[in-house]
Design a protein around this motif. Structure first.
Motif, PDB file in Angstrom:
ATOM      1  N   GLU A 133      43.397  35.759  45.270  1.00 51.47           N
ATOM      2  CA  GLU A 133      43.270  35.731  43.814  1.00 51.47           C
ATOM      3  C   GLU A 133      43.892  36.957  43.173  1.00 51.47           C
ATOM      4  O   GLU A 133      44.423  36.874  42.061  1.00 51.47           O
ATOM      5  CB  GLU A 133      41.799  35.586  43.407  1.00 51.47           C
ATOM      6  N   TRP A 136      47.741  35.695  43.450  1.00 49.87           N
ATOM      7  CA  TRP A 136      48.159  34.493  42.730  1.00 49.87           C
ATOM      8  C   TRP A 136      47.763  34.515  41.262  1.00 49.87           C
ATOM      9  O   TRP A 136      48.583  34.212  40.383  1.00 49.87           O
ATOM     10  CB  TRP A 136      47.569  33.245  43.386  1.00 49.87           C
ATOM     11  N   ARG A 137      46.518  34.812  40.968  1.00 52.40           N
ATOM     12  CA  ARG A 137      46.061  34.750  39.591  1.00 52.40           C
ATOM     13  C   ARG A 137      46.224  36.094  38.863  1.00 52.40           C
ATOM     14  O   ARG A 137      46.840  36.147  37.796  1.00 52.40           O
ATOM     15  CB  ARG A 137      44.604  34.296  39.545  1.00 52.40           C
ATOM     16  N   LEU A 141      50.415  35.104  38.198  1.00 55.86           N
ATOM     17  CA  LEU A 141      50.197  34.309  36.990  1.00 55.86           C
ATOM     18  C   LEU A 141      50.402  35.157  35.741  1.00 55.86           C
ATOM     19  O   LEU A 141      51.065  34.736  34.786  1.00 55.86           O
ATOM     20  CB  LEU A 141      48.791  33.707  37.017  1.00 55.86           C
ATOM     21  N   ILE A 162      50.297  28.465  34.775  1.00 56.17           N
ATOM     22  CA  ILE A 162      49.178  28.050  35.635  1.00 56.17           C
ATOM     23  C   ILE A 162      49.658  26.980  36.602  1.00 56.17           C
ATOM     24  O   ILE A 162      49.326  27.000  37.794  1.00 56.17           O
ATOM     25  CB  ILE A 162      47.994  27.530  34.791  1.00 56.17           C
ATOM     26  N   THR A 165      52.112  28.548  39.345  1.00 61.33           N
ATOM     27  CA  THR A 165      51.390  29.278  40.398  1.00 61.33           C
ATOM     28  C   THR A 165      50.555  28.326  41.249  1.00 61.33           C
ATOM     29  O   THR A 165      50.408  28.549  42.455  1.00 61.33           O
ATOM     30  CB  THR A 165      50.493  30.371  39.797  1.00 61.33           C
ATOM     31  N   TYR A 186      41.192  26.987  40.133  1.00 57.55           N
ATOM     32  CA  TYR A 186      40.970  28.432  40.092  1.00 57.55           C
ATOM     33  C   TYR A 186      41.665  29.052  38.887  1.00 57.55           C
ATOM     34  O   TYR A 186      41.141  29.985  38.268  1.00 57.55           O
ATOM     35  CB  TYR A 186      41.469  29.081  41.385  1.00 57.55           C
ATOM     36  N   GLY A 187      42.861  28.545  38.557  1.00 58.64           N
ATOM     37  CA  GLY A 187      43.568  29.044  37.379  1.00 58.64           C
ATOM     38  C   GLY A 187      42.810  28.741  36.099  1.00 58.64           C
ATOM     39  O   GLY A 187      42.729  29.584  35.189  1.00 58.64           O
ATOM     40  N   TYR A 190      39.937  31.130  35.693  1.00 53.78           N
ATOM     41  CA  TYR A 190      40.404  32.463  35.292  1.00 53.78           C
ATOM     42  C   TYR A 190      40.698  32.518  33.795  1.00 53.78           C
ATOM     43  O   TYR A 190      40.319  33.476  33.105  1.00 53.78           O
ATOM     44  CB  TYR A 190      41.649  32.808  36.099  1.00 53.78           C
ATOM     45  N   ALA A 199      37.351  32.911  39.581  1.00 56.44           N
ATOM     46  CA  ALA A 199      38.213  32.280  40.583  1.00 56.44           C
ATOM     47  C   ALA A 199      37.842  32.713  41.993  1.00 56.44           C
ATOM     48  O   ALA A 199      37.861  31.905  42.930  1.00 56.44           O
ATOM     49  CB  ALA A 199      39.676  32.630  40.294  1.00 56.44           C
TER      50      ALA A 199
END
Length: 223
Positions: A133, A136-137, A141, A162, A165, A186-187, A190, A199
């Motif tokens: 996380e 990625w986020r 992102l 979003i 990713t 998960y996106g 977030y 997330a």
């Protein structure tokens, strides 16, 4: 400045991928999967060491407080984690899968190596969600939204980023379609709750319950 800010969020992730690459090379060289089981322990230890070394850089991991991450947000995160797990176990049609999963079998000498199994679950549920996380986020992102990613407000992230990713996150996994669904979930968390912990919690619930399910059913390919 960009490198200094990005490195703590990128290096643990690429270290994890590097160990996957090493395992693939060793299997290609003739090593049996059983011989490489403890490589997972080394991999998780390396990632955990990097997360610890960079811990002061992760401003996004400061607990946001009850106003942002209260019980409703926690409940939504747990629920999302459970839903993703159920989808993960049911989105396995041939076109939704790429490659053959190596799996992870903790059995040895006719019995389960419980220490290895516990490390596997702990790594998947506690270490991997934080590492992934963050990359990625929190990093990618937001970086797609603005190169000065730390200033990007999660609630203002554009939907197309979003999706991008989530697609990339999906193809990190053998079950790529389920991975995309997970990445979208998960996106969404977030963006909805404006904290990476939403997330992380969902991701940890998915991975932890998946580990318990694998141990109960012996479906090692899901590991």
């Amino acid at each position: 400045m960009f490198d200094r800010l990005a490195l703590p969020r990128v290096l643990p992730f690429f270290t994890y991928l590097f160990f996957i690459f090493i395992a693939d090379v060793l299997i290609w060289a003739g090593y049996a999967q059983e011989q490489l089981r403890y490589l997972y322990v080394v991999k998780i230890a390396a990632v955990l060491a990097l997360l610890w070394c960079y811990r002061r850089h992760y401003s996004e991991l400061a607990w946001p407080g009850r106003a942002t991450m209260g019980w409703p947000a926690i409940a939504w995160s747990v629920l999302a984690g459970v839903v993703v797990l159920l989808l993960w176990l049911n989105l396995g049609a041939s076109w939704m899968v790429v490659g053959e999963p190596a799996g992870f079998d903790p059995r040895s000498g006719g019995g389960t190596d419980w220490l290895l199994a516990v490390v596997r679950i702990a790594g998947a549920a506690l270490v991997v969600p934080v590492m992934e996380e963050l990359f990625w986020r929190s990093f990618l992102l937001r970086w797609l939204q603005s190169p000065n990613f730390l200033t990007a407000d999660p609630s203002l992230l554009k939907f197309r980023y979003i999706v991008v990713t989530a697609i990339l996150f999906g193809f990190e996994h053998n079950l790529w379609f389920a991975g995309i669904v997970a990445g979208l979930a998960y996106g969404w968390l977030y963006v909805r709750f404006r904290t990476l912990w939403s997330a992380i919690i969902a991701h940890g619930v998915t991975n932890g319950l998946l580990g318990a399910w694998v141990l109960m059913t012996g479906q090692w390919a899901y590991w």
